[in-house]
Design a protein around this motif. Structure first.
Motif, PDB file in Angstrom:
ATOM      1  N   TYR A 209       0.835  -1.206   0.000  1.00 10.62           N
ATOM      2  CA  TYR A 209       0.000   0.000   0.000  1.00 10.62           C
ATOM      3  C   TYR A 209       0.870   1.256   0.000  1.00 10.62           C
ATOM      4  O   TYR A 209       0.623   2.202  -0.757  1.00 10.62           O
ATOM      5  CB  TYR A 209      -0.917  -0.023   1.219  1.00 10.62           C
ATOM      6  N   PHE A 210       1.892   1.273   0.851  1.00 11.31           N
ATOM      7  CA  PHE A 210       2.790   2.426   0.920  1.00 11.31           C
ATOM      8  C   PHE A 210       3.466   2.689  -0.423  1.00 11.31           C
ATOM      9  O   PHE A 210       3.494   3.832  -0.908  1.00 11.31           O
ATOM     10  CB  PHE A 210       3.848   2.197   2.001  1.00 11.31           C
TER      11      PHE A 210
ATOM     12  N   SER B  93       1.354   4.288  -3.039  1.00 14.06           N
ATOM     13  CA  SER B  93       0.794   5.596  -2.706  1.00 14.06           C
ATOM     14  C   SER B  93       1.443   6.728  -3.491  1.00 14.06           C
ATOM     15  O   SER B  93       1.010   7.881  -3.395  1.00 14.06           O
ATOM     16  CB  SER B  93       0.930   5.866  -1.200  1.00 14.06           C
ATOM     17  N   ARG B  94       2.464   6.413  -4.261  1.00 13.32           N
ATOM     18  CA  ARG B  94       3.086   7.370  -5.181  1.00 13.32           C
ATOM     19  C   ARG B  94       2.976   6.838  -6.600  1.00 13.32           C
ATOM     20  O   ARG B  94       2.965   5.622  -6.820  1.00 13.32           O
ATOM     21  CB  ARG B  94       4.570   7.574  -4.837  1.00 13.32           C
TER      22      ARG B  94
ATOM     23  N   ALA C  79       1.114   4.753   6.523  1.00 14.57           N
ATOM     24  CA  ALA C  79       0.425   3.937   5.527  1.00 14.57           C
ATOM     25  C   ALA C  79      -0.389   2.837   6.199  1.00 14.57           C
ATOM     26  O   ALA C  79      -1.506   2.517   5.759  1.00 14.57           O
ATOM     27  CB  ALA C  79       1.443   3.331   4.564  1.00 14.57           C
TER      28      ALA C  79
ATOM     29  N   SER D  18      -3.617   4.283   7.405  1.00 13.12           N
ATOM     30  CA  SER D  18      -4.481   4.581   6.266  1.00 13.12           C
ATOM     31  C   SER D  18      -5.104   3.313   5.687  1.00 13.12           C
ATOM     32  O   SER D  18      -6.297   3.271   5.369  1.00 13.12           O
ATOM     33  CB  SER D  18      -3.666   5.311   5.191  1.00 13.12           C
TER      34      SER D  18
ATOM     35  N   THR E 269      -1.553   4.909  -9.603  1.00 13.31           N
ATOM     36  CA  THR E 269      -2.006   4.205  -8.407  1.00 13.31           C
ATOM     37  C   THR E 269      -2.275   5.170  -7.254  1.00 13.31           C
ATOM     38  O   THR E 269      -3.155   4.908  -6.419  1.00 13.31           O
ATOM     39  CB  THR E 269      -0.977   3.162  -7.956  1.00 13.31           C
ATOM     40  N   ALA E 270      -1.530   6.261  -7.186  1.00 18.50           N
ATOM     41  CA  ALA E 270      -1.738   7.225  -6.101  1.00 18.50           C
ATOM     42  C   ALA E 270      -3.151   7.789  -6.174  1.00 18.50           C
ATOM     43  O   ALA E 270      -3.863   7.870  -5.160  1.00 18.50           O
ATOM     44  CB  ALA E 270      -0.709   8.350  -6.195  1.00 18.50           C
TER      45      ALA E 270
ATOM     46  N   ILE F 146      -5.772   5.024  -5.315  1.00 21.02           N
ATOM     47  CA  ILE F 146      -5.923   4.803  -3.876  1.00 21.02           C
ATOM     48  C   ILE F 146      -6.793   5.901  -3.262  1.00 21.02           C
ATOM     49  O   ILE F 146      -7.633   5.640  -2.388  1.00 21.02           O
ATOM     50  CB  ILE F 146      -4.540   4.741  -3.199  1.00 21.02           C
ATOM     51  N   GLY F 147      -6.609   7.126  -3.733  1.00 17.68           N
ATOM     52  CA  GLY F 147      -7.455   8.223  -3.257  1.00 17.68           C
ATOM     53  C   GLY F 147      -8.923   7.964  -3.557  1.00 17.68           C
ATOM     54  O   GLY F 147      -9.796   8.207  -2.711  1.00 17.68           O
TER      55      GLY F 147
ATOM     56  N   HIS G 173     -10.368   5.385  -1.200  1.00 16.31           N
ATOM     57  CA  HIS G 173     -10.741   5.997   0.084  1.00 16.31           C
ATOM     58  C   HIS G 173     -12.061   6.765  -0.044  1.00 16.31           C
ATOM     59  O   HIS G 173     -12.886   6.765   0.885  1.00 16.31           O
ATOM     60  CB  HIS G 173      -9.633   6.926   0.571  1.00 16.31           C
TER      61      HIS G 173
END
Length: 485
Positions: free
Chosen positions: A289-290, A293-294, A310, A313, A363-364, A367-368, A371
């Protein structure tokens, strides 16, 4: 429409494959001399998501990677560990395959090994000599960069610029300091027989020979780290296109580095964490996941503090998955109207997620959106007047499918089975009895007794959760609390 940033052109391009419905993809793998570090794992995770998304879009993906299993570093390391080079390579290749399972990385369809493709490499070098792209000196074979007109097109530098800025040790054998090795002479008994004497393949020729053997002279995607653009991938293009006379790769993809205190994580620099070290502190899912996140092309700064963030989150997403599962196990009330507004919002989030990954596998942003979807689900199921009925049951079932489908594209797994196994024991009715006692204490405003029951349950690994639908419980640290003492 899927758009992919192509390093070769420096632009985002509409993705089109050579063969309809199929993607041929090669990603540079490891030199198997040690355990993988987080830089290697980031690359593997990024291309795993790219592969998963292409499969989600309906493509059949032939995903190939490699192990460089013979070079000077492997021989040196084998001596240190009192193993043969073959044993050392097997040890760390197998370790990598074990590691990627922890991160839920799908293995390649085939891992090609240099030691198993020497004949193909020799044939390719022989052809390059015959076509005057390469030359032999004292048992060493070099590719002549001046013979390939487009040399430098991937890194965007001309031959003159590269020569002016080169810091290359003097080698009297080379016609040009930038010429690179295709075959290296070694001592008798240490290498393979060839027309030029005993030797080893050069590093760059390995990937060209192996990828073309499996995928053909031209294939769709070649991936690797940004640090491989020059010289590795630049040299791959030159020798491959000189050999075949055809375009080598349609889309060149390069992931960013993992940095420690602003410096690239590297074994040669000694500033790296092995994947196994990190897995002692965090789960593979938390690390995955971490790293997602970028955006895959951006560098990412690594630290345990950022992994802790992370982890928190990711926990929010996990909790929603568990809450949704619990709601779907409520008793179904009488029929009522379905909430089309809620489900329309779910579909909008799904489309936004796909749009994010369709824009160069962002992917960043994806992931947003995930959420955002979690927020939509929580707002709906945590309404005080929420009841489960036949209409919204069907909607929530489909929402759950969408939620898990999107998570699966990112390689995120939210298991429920382990907790269910523990709950379906004698503990279930006993805990339910304690929670009933706690609820009566709360009704009587005996807060001290209610808090005591909650705290004692937490001490044995049971989390008590008060929701708009009543009190629920779940097991944390399942493995630690199964047996007791």
């Amino acid at each position: 429409m899927l758009k992919v940033y192509n390093t070769l052109t420096g632009e985002k391009e509409k993705f089109e494959t050579i063969e309809a419905g199929k993607v041929k993809m090669y990603v540079c793998g490891l030199t198997v001399q040690n355990y993988s570090h987080i830089g290697h794992i980031r690359s593997a995770i990024n291309y795993d998501v790219i592969r998963r998304f292409l499969e989600y879009l309906g493509y059949e993906v032939d995903y190939i990677s490699n192990f460089t299993d013979i070079n000077e570093k492997i021989v040196k390391r084998a001596v240190e560990e009192e193993l043969t080079p073959e044993e050392l390579a097997d040890k760390y290749a197998n370790a990598f395959l074990e590691d990627i399972r922890e991160f839920n990385i799908k293995p390649a369809d085939k891992y090609l090994r240099v030691s198993e493709n020497v004949d193909e490499i020799i044939e390719m070098v022989t052809t390059l000599i015959e076509k005057d792209y390469a030359y032999e000196v004292n048992g060493n074979v070099y590719f002549s960069v001046e013979s390939f007109e487009d040399y430098g097109k991937l890194s965007g530098r001309s031959l003159d610029e590269m020569q002016a800025g080169a810091r290359i040790a003097v080698n009297e054998e080379k016609r040009n300091p930038l010429d690179f090795g295709l075959w290296k002479k070694v001592e008798a008994g240490e290498g393979w027989d060839s027309p030029w004497g005993e030797g080893w393949p050069g590093w760059h020729i390995e990937c060209s020979a192996m990828s073309m053997k499996r995928l053909g002279a031209t294939f769709d995607i070649h991936g690797g780290g940004v640090d491989l653009i020059f010289p590795h991938h630049e040299n791959e293009i030159a020798q491959s296109e000189a050999y075949s006379g055809k375009k080598f790769v349609n889309y060149w993809l390069h992931n960013g580095t993992v940095n420690l205190s602003g410096e690239k994580m590297s074994k040669s620099q000694g500033n790296f964490f092995t994947s196994r070290e990190v897995l002692k502190e965090f789960s593979g899912q938390e690390v995955r996941y971490f790293l997602l996140s970028r955006h895959y092309r951006s560098p990412i700064d690594f630290s345990y503090e950022k992994l802790e963030e992370a982890k928190i989150s990711l926990e929010r997403i996990k909790n929603t998955r568990h809450q949704l599962d619990k709601v779907l196990n409520f008793d179904i009330a009488a029929a009522a109207e379905e909430n089309n507004e809620f489900f329309e919002e779910v579909i909008l989030k799904k489309n936004s997620f796909v749009d994010a990954l369709s824009d160069d596998f962002n992917t960043a942003e994806a992931i947003g959106v995930l959420h955002d979807l979690v927020g939509v689900i929580n707002s709906y199921i945590n309404q005080k007047d929420f009841t489960l009925n036949e209409k919204n049951f069907a909607i929530l079932e489909e929402t759950e499918e969408i939620f898990l489908e999107l998570a699966e594209i990112l390689g995120l797994k939210f298991e429920l089975e382990a907790a269910s196994e523990v709950k379906n024991t004698l503990a279930d009715p006993l805990i339910s009895l304690l929670l009933d006692l706690r609820e009566k204490a709360r009704e009587n405003k005996n807060w001290e007794e209610a808090d005591l029951i909650r705290d004692r349950l937490q001490e044995i690994g049971i989390d008590v959760i008060d929701t708009p639908h009543g009190t629920e419980w779940e097991i944390n640290n399942i493995e630690e609390n199964k047996g007791g003492s």
